[in-house]
Design an enzyme around this catalytic site. Structure first.
Site, PDB file in Angstrom:
ATOM      1  N   CYS A 308     -40.591  15.592  36.894  1.00 59.23           N
ATOM      2  CA  CYS A 308     -40.884  14.548  37.873  1.00 59.23           C
ATOM      3  C   CYS A 308     -39.922  13.377  37.738  1.00 59.23           C
ATOM      4  CB  CYS A 308     -42.316  14.058  37.755  1.00 59.23           C
ATOM      5  SG  CYS A 308     -42.794  13.019  39.159  1.00 59.23           S
ATOM      6  N   CYS A 489     -42.049  14.858  45.339  1.00 54.51           N
ATOM      7  CA  CYS A 489     -42.226  13.725  44.431  1.00 54.51           C
ATOM      8  C   CYS A 489     -42.896  12.593  45.205  1.00 54.51           C
ATOM      9  CB  CYS A 489     -40.880  13.266  43.870  1.00 54.51           C
ATOM     10  SG  CYS A 489     -41.020  11.968  42.629  1.00 54.51           S
TER      11      CYS A 489
END
Length: 561
Positions: A308, A489
Site C-alpha cells: 500500500c 489505493c
C-alpha cells in the site's frame, strides 16, 4: 545473561558484558567466541575487554568478527575449526545471537549433518535461519520419504491472497484436496490499520481468528515453511516435516524489516515513535495525534516496493485533518520524508494530493531514506541523494514520527529457487504462473509483478490463479485468464473524503465505478463510504469466502473466460 543451547558443546547468547563472563564460568562454560566486530554499536565492550575479563574468569576467548548479514562459508568453516579446538562447552555471542547460530548451522551443514536436525536445534533455541536454509543444505535436496504429507494443491500463506485463492478453488471444485500452510493464529485486515491510526476503526475491527476463516474442506497445516524444493514438488516445514504437492500456490506476503532502521525496534510504541503498519501500534498513532498540541510531526516512506504505497501519506493526511479540525494545525510543523522522488506513482492523482499537502502546510522532502532513530532524544537521521549523485546525512528532531519500515519478500522466499535476482517470486505477470516451474503459481505482495501491492490486487489475482490452476490441471474447461495489474489505493485525504486511486499495469487508470458515482481523480464522500462501510464486509464475507464480486477472472482478450 541468557544462553540458548544449540548442541551439547555449544550455547548462543546475545551481546555479553564483562560481568557476564564470571557468570558463564560459574555455569560451566570453558571458552567464549565473540562474533561481533568491535565498534558495531554504542556501549559495546571491545574484544580486548572481553578477552581480559574471560582470562580473569578462567575462560579462553576467541575473536571471529562477522558483519551482520554477511556470514560467508569461510567464516563458517573458521567457526567450526575454532569450536573443535576450544575446551568445551563453548559460549558464542554476537548482537542478537543470530550470526553465531548461523555460523554453527552452516558449519554443521558442511559437515553433513541433516538439515532437519539443524533447523530443529536452531528453531528450538529461538533463531530463525530461514534466510540461509539453502546454504545450510549445501545443495542437498529435501528428503521426501514415504512419511511426507501430500495434498493435491498446497497454498503457502494464509493472508488475504492465500485464503482468497483457497476459497476460490473450493468454490470452483468443492472436492479438491487443498492444504494451507501458515503458523499464525490471527488474520488481520491490514487495510483497516490506517483507519485505526485515524481514530475511525477500533483495532478489533481488523482481526479475526485464523480458524474461523480457513475455508471448509481445506486442511490447515499450522507451521512455517522454511524451504522449497520445486524439483521434487516439496516444501520443508519449520518442524522438519515435508509436504508434497501436485500444484503449489505461494502467497507469503512481505517481510517488514523493522531492524533495517537503526534504533527503531527499541523505541517503537514509545517516545512518540509509531507506525500504522502494525496492529499493536496503530492505536498509539491515534493516541499521539490526539495528545499532540504543537510541535514537529514527521512521516516517512521507505524505498519501493512496499505494501500500500499510499499508506505513509494517508497517516499524514488523517493526522493533519484532525489537527486542523481541533484548531492546532497552525502550531504544527508537518514533514513528509519520502525515499522516492514523487508523491505518488500515477501522475493523474498527484494534483489533488498536492492540494491537500498545501492545505495542511506539509513540507515534502523527496529522496530521503530514514536510516537511524533515537527515540529518547527525539532525533531521526536520513540519507539524502544529492543532485551530483552523491549523498549526505540529514538530521531532524520530532515530537511524533510515523515510520514505515523497508520491506522485502520473506527470507525463505528470497533464498529459494523460486526467486528472481531481486528476491521476488518470478511469475508471468498475466497468468501468475511461475516462469520456470509450471506447477507453481503465486500471488500477492511477494511476486515480482509490477503492480501496487494492495489487498485489492490480491482480490483480483486470487480468481485468476484459481481459474488457471484448475484449467491447467484439467478440472475446469476454458482458456487461461489474465491479471491486468489492477490495484486500488483509497487515499484518505481527510476524515469523510477519499481519493479512490485505481490503476493497473503501466499506471493505466482502471476505475470500477462511473464518474457520476465516484470520480477517482477527485476526493469524494462516496469513496469514503466505500472504504469505511463496504470494503470491510466485502473483504470478510466475499473475498475470503470465494464470492468474487467485481473480481471475476477474464481472458486476455477481456472476454469472460
Amino acid at each position: 545473561m541468557r544462553a540458548h543451547r544449540l548442541a551439547q558443546d555449544l550455547s548462543i547468547a546475545k551481546q555479553v558484558t564483562t560481568e557476564d563472563l564470571a557468570e558463564a564460568a560459574q555455569a560451566g562454560f570453558r571458552a567464549v567466541i565473540c562474533n561481533r566486530p568491535d565498534g558495531e554499536g554504542g556501549g559495546q565492550p571491545s574484544f580486548s575487554e572481553i578477552d581480559t575479563a574471560a582470562r580473569e574468569a578462567g575462560l579462553e576467548a576467541r575473536y571471529l568478527p562477522v558483519a551482520s548479514g554477511k556470514v560467508t562459508d569461510a567464516d563458517a568453516a573458521a567457526f567450526g575449526r575454532m569450536l573443535a579446538a576450544l575446551p568445551k562447552p563453548v559460549l558464542a555471542y554476537c548482537r542478537t545471537g543470530t550470526r553465531s547460530a548461523t555460523l554453527w548451522a552452516l558449519s554443521e551443514g558442511a559437515r553433513g549433518r541433516p538439515l532437519p536436525e539443524i533447523l530443529a536445534a536452531t528453531n528450538a533455541a529461538g533463531f530463525d535461519l530461514s534466510a540461509v536454509v539453502r546454504r545450510i543444505g549445501a545443495g542437498r535436496r529435501i528428503p521426501t520419504d514415504s512419511g511426507a504429507l501430500f495434498h493435491s494443491v498446497v497454498i503457502v500463506g494464509s493472508g488475504a491472497g492465500g485464503i482468497a485463492v483457497a476459497a476460490s478453488l473450493k468454490a470452483r471444485k468443492p472436492d479438491l484436496d487443498v492444504a494451507l500452510i501458515d503458523p499464525a493464529d490471527i488474520h488481520y485486515y491490514q487495510p483497516g490499520w490506517t483507519m485505526v491510526g485515524g481514530g475511525i476503526f477500533a483495532p478489533s475491527d481488523t482481526a479475526r481468528t485464523m480458524a474461523s476463516l480457513i475455508p471448509d474442506g481445506v486442511r490447515w497445516i499450522k507451521s512455517a515453511v522454511t524451504a522449497f524444493e520445486p524439483e521434487s514438488k516439496s516444501v520443508l516445514l519449520g518442524d522438519s516435516r515435508v509436504v508434497r504437492y501436485d500444484r503449489l500456490v505461494v502467497a507469503p506476503g512481505l517481510k517488514l524489516d523493522w531492524a533495517g532502521i537503526e534504533g527503531l525496534a527499541e523505541t517503537l510504541g514509545q517516545n512518540g515513535v509509531t507506525s500504522n503498519y502494525r496492529y499493536d501500534l496503530a492505536p498509539y498513532t491515534w493516541e499521539l495525534v490526539q495528545n499532540l498540541r504543537s510541535g514537529r510531526a514527521v512521516f516517512t516512506q521507505p524505498p519501493m516496493p512496499i505494501k500500500c504505497a499510499g499508506a505513509p501519506q494517508k497517516a499524514m493526511y488523517l493526522s493533519a485533518d484532525h489537527w486542523l479540525r481541533a484548531g492546532r494545525l497552525g502550531s504544527m510543523a508537518i514533514e513528509f520524508y519520502n525515499a522516492g522522488s514523487v508523491l505518488f506513482g500515477v501522475k493523474e492523482y498527484v494534483p489533488p494530493l498536492m492540494a491537500y499537502v498545501k492545505r495542511y502546510g506539509a513540507r515534502l522532502n523527496f529522496d530521503h531514506t530514514l536510516t537511524r532513530i533515537d527515540g529518547p532524544a527525539r532525533r531521526a537521521w536520513f540519507s539524502r541523494k544529492t543532485e551530483d549523485g552523491g549523498g549526505e546525512t540529514v538530521e531532524t528532531d520530532f515530537d511524533m514520527i510515523h515510520v514505515v519500515p523497508p520491506q522485502q519478500a520473506p527470507d525463505f522466499v528470497r533464498v529459494s529457487p523460486l526467486a528472481d535476482a531481486g528476491g521476488w517470486i518470478e511469475v508471468d505477470p498475466a497468468s501468475l504462473r511461475h516462469r520456470r516451474y509450471p506447477a507453481i503459481y503465486a500471488l500477492g505482495d511477494a511476486c515480482n509483478t509490477p503492480n501496487a501491492k494492495t489487498a485489492a490486487a490480491a482480490r483480483k489475482q486470487a480468481p485468476v490463479v484459481a481459474h488457471n490452476l484448475l484449467v491447467e490441471m484439467g478440472h475446469l474447461r476454458g482458456v487461461e485468464a489474465a491479471y491486468d495489474g489492477y490495484g486500488s489505493c483509497p487515499l484518505t485525504v481527510e476524515r469523510g473524503k477519499i481519493l479512490l486511486a485505481e490503476f493497473g499495469y503501466g499506471g493505466k487508470l482502471m476505475p470500477s465505478f462511473p464518474n457520476w458515482l465516484i470520480d477517482g481523480t477527485k476526493p469524494s464522500h462516496m469513496a469514503w463510504l466505500l472504504k469505511e462501510r463496504m470494503l470491510p464486509p466485502i473483504y470478510w464475507k466475499a473475498m475470503l469466502k470465494g464470492r468474487e464480486w467485481m473480481a471475476k477472472p477474464h481472458a486476455a482478450d477481456r472476454s469472460v473466460a
